[in-house]
Design a protein around this motif. Structure first.
Motif: not given
Length: 266
Positions: A158-166, A196-199
């Motif tokens: 299972q994955v971790t979502l990452r974006a802009e420090g989140i 976050m699944r659709s950044p």
């Protein structure tokens, strides 16, 4: 059904959590309402579908009951003797992330807005159809039942979502911003996950309403806007830009990013 309730708050917030790693029955509901006849009717009706209702008719005693042991959900009337529902909700939120469905008087938009601002997960206007209440309760419990997952149950693929420090781990149900834990309600977590699944993409209100709130979007329903507002404020308070979560008028919401988020194994 019985699950393990695992807190995902930051260490500094951990002490504020009332219930950590204790058995929580997903059919155990607390009803705080001074209408004795309504409580009796709902207890009988919900009991047919396997729910156990503990009814309390006073604000102070309702707060005590909510903090005394874990409940899967709290049904909370706004107009209560002794301590009104808003104050009960405020005090619950200082120590517990339990889901709260607010019962408000029909036409009282201010009550609904204030309740959502304080931290209610959803609201229902009185008088209501018991079937509608049942549907709302089931929607909330479906969301929270997936939220309370013990770490040993998290699968490595299972994955971790990452974006802009989140950094968001849906399986472990953890959310970080710049390495610091975000204290999110289940609705806010689900909302952030959907974005976050659709950044960088505008996600339609209808899609978010069904995936996050478990119901079809209604143009006069302000609850989704209020949850977005609370999420945006929490992100900003933790250092994110004010426009990290953008409202696209008449369409939906967008997580603004300078680059597509990475996915990494948990």
């Amino acid at each position: 059904m019985t699950i393990r309730y695992i807190s995902v708050a930051a260490p500094s917030q951990e002490r504020r959590r009332l219930v950590v790693a204790r058995d929580l029955k997903m059919d155990d509901i607390l009803l705080i309402d001074d209408d004795v006849e309504l409580c009796s009717m709902l207890s009988e009706y919900m009991g047919r579908f396997g729910f156990h209702i503990t009814a309390v008719h006073h604000g102070d005693t309702g707060l005590h009951a909510a903090l005394e042991r874990p409940f899967a959900l709290v049904l909370l009337d706004v107009m209560l003797p002794g301590m009104d529902g808003f104050e009960v909700l405020r005090r619950i939120r200082t120590v517990s992330p339990v889901s709260v469905l607010l019962l408000t008087a029909r036409g009282e938009d201010v009550d609904r807005i204030v309740g959502l601002e304080i931290g209610a997960d959803d609201y229902l206007s009185k008088p209501f159809n018991p079937r509608e209440l049942l549907a709302r309760v089931r929607a909330i419990l479906r969301r929270t039942s997936t939220a309370q997952v013990a770490p040993e149950q998290v699968k490595p693929e299972q994955v971790t979502l990452r974006a802009e420090g989140i950094e968001l781990n849906p399986a472990a149900r953890t959310a970080l911003l710049n390495g610091e834990s975000l204290d999110l309600t289940d609705v806010e977590f689900a909302l952030l996950e959907a974005l976050m699944r659709s950044p960088g993409t505008v996600v339609a209100r209808e899609e978010i309403s069904e995936s996050v709130l478990g119901r079809k979007f209604h143009p006069f329903d302000r609850s989704l806007d209020m949850h977005v507002s609370r999420l945006r404020r929490k992100l900003a308070d933790s250092g994110a830009p004010e426009a990290q979560v953008k409202t696209i008028r008449g369409i939906g919401y967008q997580l603004t990013v300078s680059a597509a988020p990475q996915k990494a194994r948990a």
